[in-house]
Enzyme design. Structure first.
Site, PDB file in Angstrom:
ATOM      1  N   CYS A  91     100.994 -18.257 -67.155  1.00  0.00           N
ATOM      2  CA  CYS A  91     100.347 -18.548 -65.976  1.00  0.00           C
ATOM      3  C   CYS A  91      99.260 -17.586 -65.930  1.00  0.00           C
ATOM      4  O   CYS A  91      98.164 -17.338 -66.717  1.00  0.00           O
ATOM      5  CB  CYS A  91     101.059 -18.473 -64.483  1.00  0.00           C
ATOM      6  N   HIS A 134     104.739 -23.309 -66.371  1.00  0.00           N
ATOM      7  CA  HIS A 134     105.970 -22.451 -65.980  1.00  0.00           C
ATOM      8  C   HIS A 134     107.218 -23.134 -66.697  1.00  0.00           C
ATOM      9  O   HIS A 134     107.839 -23.939 -66.477  1.00  0.00           O
ATOM     10  CB  HIS A 134     106.251 -22.490 -64.582  1.00  0.00           C
ATOM     11  N   GLU A 180     110.064 -21.659 -67.245  1.00  0.00           N
ATOM     12  CA  GLU A 180     111.274 -21.463 -66.327  1.00  0.00           C
ATOM     13  C   GLU A 180     111.672 -22.551 -65.567  1.00  0.00           C
ATOM     14  O   GLU A 180     112.919 -22.698 -65.412  1.00  0.00           O
ATOM     15  CB  GLU A 180     110.969 -20.130 -65.834  1.00  0.00           C
TER      16      GLU A 180
END
Length: 468
Positions: free
Chosen positions: A356, A440, A442
């Site tokens: 990001c 992202h 995660e």
């Protein structure tokens, strides 16, 4: 006003009502569910039937409490036309005034001021609100059922709520989840964050989509008094996110070690780094906790340092690799102190992985430029193509800026691209052990298609150059 059932009957039944209104039968089901006909269908109905405005206009009753009080309208039309039941207002810098019902914290003399954005995620509203990347922004959720899982401290992505306000269509849903410790409304109030419901979020989203980012504010005063011209002046006076460095605002102020891994089997985060773990320094530009958990789960011993840490301070931890976290604001502004540090780490030959804002900062450190997107990408259903494999990943994203592909130097290649608008989603250096992605991996909330990137980072620290 006629009831929805009476309106449908006057129109000749559900199928004929759908035909006259120019909609599908699913829309008629939503009319019934909402107990009101949305104003956007009134013109077609009035043109094709003997019904009148009075028949369609909702009365000021609680039966329509979960419906939008109005679609976006200009200030000249609605500045002084506060609907019955409205106790909060959303004012945009373009003059749009949206009345609604407030929840969460009263703003009193203060105002919740920021850039209005929309998120398409259908889950994880608590994770979204606590994502530091939303600093300086008011979030509009396009999914209507917000509040249904309640809140719990285990799901916070950071200590504080980064977002400045919340906009939803329907009244907050009561939680139905065994993990819930507090309703969303009470959770927001405890954190001094206001919200507004009863807003036509679909129309608001279209406005942002078509006209670009808008500055706005939520006013939810305890005394119920509104000064619309003053609110409009405040919205127009906010400078916007471009040129704003917010990373140092949300970053930690001192270094610490992170030891938790990812959640397993609903029992909570587990896993502690062992002696074989790779030492990773994570630069906190607004890091989400689940990113740190994923690093641990992939085999890293993580030390987190502030956004303003210098190359010397980072390298003093003797890392095997350096991670550049997500975060808010304009990367060009944060770059003033971040890029020299990143270049120092790269010059030392340390493997680097960015996500990001970290991706954008790595791009700047490698010689590229960044720019502000017209709408931004926010949600958990964004398709991204891996150019090396042709694989399409469904990703979680939250960003309003992007790396400009056209400015990448010859030794930096594009690895991923957005299938929404073609913007850059990943880069890697062919000269240095460094790579990054815009989205992202995660993924909390979101899908888990991209966890392999954490494993790729570990492989890179093991000198497996072919891993990227």
């Amino acid at each position: 006003m006629l009831s929805v059932e009476a309106i449908i009957e006057r129109l000749g039944g559900a199928a004929e009502a759908a035909r006259l209104a120019g909609v599908g039968t699913e829309a008629i089901r939503k009319w019934r569910q909402a107990r009101a006909v949305p104003p956007k269908h009134w013109t077609a109905i009035l043109s094709n039937s003997d019904l009148s405005i009075a028949d369609l206009s909702p009365a000021s009753s609680a039966s329509a409490s979960s419906q939008p009080l109005q679609e976006p309208s200009s200030m000249t039309d609605l500045a002084h036309q506060r609907p019955d039941g409205a106790d909060a207002v959303l004012v945009l810098a373009d003059g749009t005034v949206l009345w609604g019902r407030g929840f969460g914290a009263h703003t009193d003399g203060a105002r919740s001021l920021g850039e209005i954005c929309f998120s398409t995620g259908m889950s994880g509203y608590q994770e979204t609100l606590t994502d530091p990347s939303f600093a300086g922004q008011i979030i509009t959720f396009t999914f209507p059922h917000i509040g249904n899982v309640g809140t719990t401290g285990e799901d916070d992505e950071a200590i504080n709520v980064a977002a400045r306000g919340l906009v939803v269509k329907q009244d907050l849903t009561e939680p139905s989840n065994w993990r819930s410790a507090q309703t969303l409304g009470a959770w927001l109030a405890a954190r001094s964050i206001p919200g507004i419901c009863g807003v036509d979020t679909r129309a608001l989203t279209r406005r942002i989509r078509d006209n670009g980012p808008q500055t706005g504010l939520i006013s939810f005063p305890a005394d119920g008094r509104f000064d619309i011209p003053a609110l409009l002046d405040a919205a127009r006076g906010w400078p916007g996110l471009e040129g704003m460095d917010l990373a140092r605002v949300v970053s930690c102020t001192q270094s610490y070690r992170w030891r938790e891994g990812t959640w397993t089997g609903g029992t909570g985060p587990a896993s502690t780094p062992d002696e074989t773990a790779k030492r990773v320094v994570a630069v906190d530009y607004g890091a989400k906790r689940n990113i740190l958990r994923c690093l641990v789960q992939a085999g890293c011993d993580v030390t987190v340092v502030p956004a303003t840490a210098t190359a010397e301070e980072i390298l003093a931890h003797k890392p095997d690799g350096v991670f550049l976290s997500n975060g808010p604001g304009d990367p060009a502004a944060t770059a003033e102190y971040a890029v020299p540090a990143i270049r120092g780490v790269l010059d030392a030959g340390k493997p680097v992985f960015g996500i990001c804002l970290g991706h954008q900062l790595l791009g700047l450190a490698l010689g590229a430029k960044t720019y502000k997107l017209e709408q931004g990408h926010r949600g958990a259903n964004q398709p991204v193509k891996d150019l090396a494999t042709g694989r399409v990943e469904i990703t979680s994203q939250n960003h309003g800026f992007a790396v400009d592909d056209k400015t990448l130097p010859a030794d930096v290649v594009v690895t991923h691209t957005s299938l929404f608008d073609g913007s850059n989603e990943g880069i890697r250096s062919t000269r240095l052990p460094a790579f990054s992605v815009q989205y992202h991996p995660e993924a909390s909330p979101g899908p888990s298609d991209s966890f392999y990137l954490f494993e790729r980072f570990v492989a890179l620290m093991n000198n497996d150059i072919c891993s990227i």
